[in-house]
Enzyme design. Sequence first.
Site, PDB file in Angstrom:
ATOM      1  N   GLU A 181      -9.940   2.906  -4.889  1.00  0.00           N
ATOM      2  CA  GLU A 181      -9.604   4.422  -4.683  1.00  0.00           C
ATOM      3  C   GLU A 181      -8.370   4.996  -5.606  1.00  0.00           C
ATOM      4  O   GLU A 181      -7.366   5.746  -5.067  1.00  0.00           O
ATOM      5  CB  GLU A 181      -9.221   4.575  -3.185  1.00  0.00           C
ATOM      6  N   ASP A 193       1.039  -1.133   0.006  1.00  0.00           N
ATOM      7  CA  ASP A 193       0.001  -0.036   0.017  1.00  0.00           C
ATOM      8  C   ASP A 193       0.993   1.179   0.010  1.00  0.00           C
ATOM      9  O   ASP A 193       2.005   1.051  -0.124  1.00  0.00           O
ATOM     10  CB  ASP A 193      -0.963  -0.007   1.187  1.00  0.00           C
ATOM     11  N   TRP A 250      -7.865  -2.997   8.461  1.00  0.00           N
ATOM     12  CA  TRP A 250      -6.721  -2.370   8.104  1.00  0.00           C
ATOM     13  C   TRP A 250      -6.274  -1.675   9.186  1.00  0.00           C
ATOM     14  O   TRP A 250      -6.963  -1.521  10.158  1.00  0.00           O
ATOM     15  CB  TRP A 250      -7.764  -1.301   7.173  1.00  0.00           C
ATOM     16  N   THR A 251      -5.070  -1.338   9.202  1.00  0.00           N
ATOM     17  CA  THR A 251      -4.152  -1.205  10.456  1.00  0.00           C
ATOM     18  C   THR A 251      -3.748   0.019  10.556  1.00  0.00           C
ATOM     19  O   THR A 251      -2.720   0.244  11.285  1.00  0.00           O
ATOM     20  CB  THR A 251      -2.964  -2.469  10.429  1.00  0.00           C
ATOM     21  N   GLU A 252      -4.308   1.243  10.074  1.00  0.00           N
ATOM     22  CA  GLU A 252      -3.819   2.436  10.272  1.00  0.00           C
ATOM     23  C   GLU A 252      -3.689   2.876  11.682  1.00  0.00           C
ATOM     24  O   GLU A 252      -2.619   3.413  12.172  1.00  0.00           O
ATOM     25  CB  GLU A 252      -4.625   3.500   9.699  1.00  0.00           C
ATOM     26  N   HIS A 283      -2.703   3.328  -4.638  1.00  0.00           N
ATOM     27  CA  HIS A 283      -2.245   3.334  -3.397  1.00  0.00           C
ATOM     28  C   HIS A 283      -0.900   2.645  -3.463  1.00  0.00           C
ATOM     29  O   HIS A 283      -0.468   1.766  -2.815  1.00  0.00           O
ATOM     30  CB  HIS A 283      -3.198   2.013  -2.920  1.00  0.00           C
TER      31      HIS A 283
HETATM   32  C1  ACM Z   1     -10.893  -0.445   0.740  1.00  0.00           C
HETATM   33  O1  ACM Z   1     -11.143  -0.402   1.771  1.00  0.00           O
HETATM   34  N1  ACM Z   1     -10.239   0.689   0.228  1.00  0.00           N
HETATM   35  C2  ACM Z   1     -10.982  -1.654  -0.314  1.00  0.00           C
END
Ligand code: ACM
Length: 544
Positions: A341, A203, A482-484, A277
Amino acid sequence: MKLKLILGMFVLSLVASSFAGGNEPALIPQPQNIKMLSGQFDLTSKTKITFFKGGQDEAKLLATTLRKSTGYKLPVENSLSMPMAGEIGFLLLTNKLDSYGEEGYNITVFTNCIYIEAATSAGLFYGSRTFLQLLPPEVFSAEKQKGISWNVPAVEISDSPRFVWRGFMLDVSRHFFTKAEVEQVLDLMALYKLNTFHWHLVDDQGWRIQIKKYPKLTEVGAWRDDIGFGLASNSATAYDKHGRYGGFYTQNDIREVVAYAAARHITIVPEIEMPGHSSAALTAYPQFACPNAQIAVPDKGGVFTGVYCAGNEATFVFLENVLTEVAGLFPGKYIHIGGDEVVKSNWMACAECQARIKSEGLKNEKELQAYFIRRIEKIVNARGKNLIGWSEIREGGLAPSAALMDWIGGGAESAASGHDVVMAPTKFCYFDHYQSTNKLAMEPKAIGGFLPLKKIYQFDPMPTNLPTEFQSHVLGGQANLWTEYIPNLRKVEYMMFPRLGALAEADWSPKDARDFDNFKTRAAVNEKRLDAMGVNYRPLSKPD
Ligand code: ACM
Ligand code: ZN
């Protein structure tokens, strides 16, 4: 021995009725059919594990697991017959594929022996997972437990999953998780019979897989100045000797993780994000970005402008070389190429991208995105793999054989046009969202949103109103983490549990067997299993 089985079944059917609706074991995911029998099997230091016509690996793995908590060194033996007294027998009945299916199993616990039967080794593995949940929760401990009677209630269970894709995605780019931590996540998935690990390896914030042809992807792309996202630097340990944050997996690491997963009947789907990304890759190799494009640093508030140039032939050569190495490392059918995105502003300002739009007769940047994905699909297919991508790969037309991972829609439509789909809608499957909005719950910082346990339990991977003839295109459901805001494994676990049990049940259990109150009763027992494993979780007692 056959006679004993038949006799056993006869006794079983007589006893079963008196336990109808009785005190069932707390299994997650809830199996298709459970019949309680009377009595129990006592696991002792004298118990033997046998395998008949196959299932040696499953038998050995079970013995290894049992040894840790019980301290018993149970022998594992090839057997020429059905299990005898004191034996836990794995029976690989390949001729019974029609009745068990690819992943189904039967487990029958008699008072004197146990049968685990399936037509495949995966089925035997799932039978052994159920067996572990029939034992006292302490069996999940990595340390020898004293003073426990290792009893299993007599029961007959026949079971098989509702969906073939029972997925969990971990983002290792926003924060890095070591090989050992990833293997722990695989063990946690196996606890609930999940079978697909989507490894989000790439990413904007980090490239995590060694690519031999392009060493800078990891030399440069795997590291950043600091932990970012406003997090305390000591909330993570993934720093190099210069104090830079990051990390990556060597190709040997990847092979080891793939083998570890395979032993647990988990397929890994690697994700190599493109065309957006991609800041980490483009920081390492800026020649594959549009000329003069800015490559933002997103965790510092920038926009996601890390996008490959779609007008530059060299971009496709680079990605072909990358995907060739990736395809060689992962034996599974799918390569995930992201596709979500994609900010189109660079493409709009790029002479080469505009020239591509013209030369290919494309209408706009959305069609340029479809062009990009179609070219990548050919590369993926030529390596014997199928392409899967996020919802946005439908923009400008879905590539011919692509599968869709629905996070913001398009799943039902794609299935109805003959494409395979995996359902991971934000509304039910985004485990990075808050588990509670109650201030008193004092939840750790999350990215936003609200996804309580009850909501996940309502998830049905099958879109409503999808005509029957297209339903087989819905492969299953997947949770995404997701690990932000998730810098360490303790927090990964906290976001996973008890939620993963609810997701597993949506993917495995018959739809009409699902009952939230009943699930919570079983999840309470499951807390004891997680305690035994030393796994962090959000307690059921906390307010929603
Ligand atoms: C995503 O959550 N952008 C796939
Ligand atoms: Zn360009």
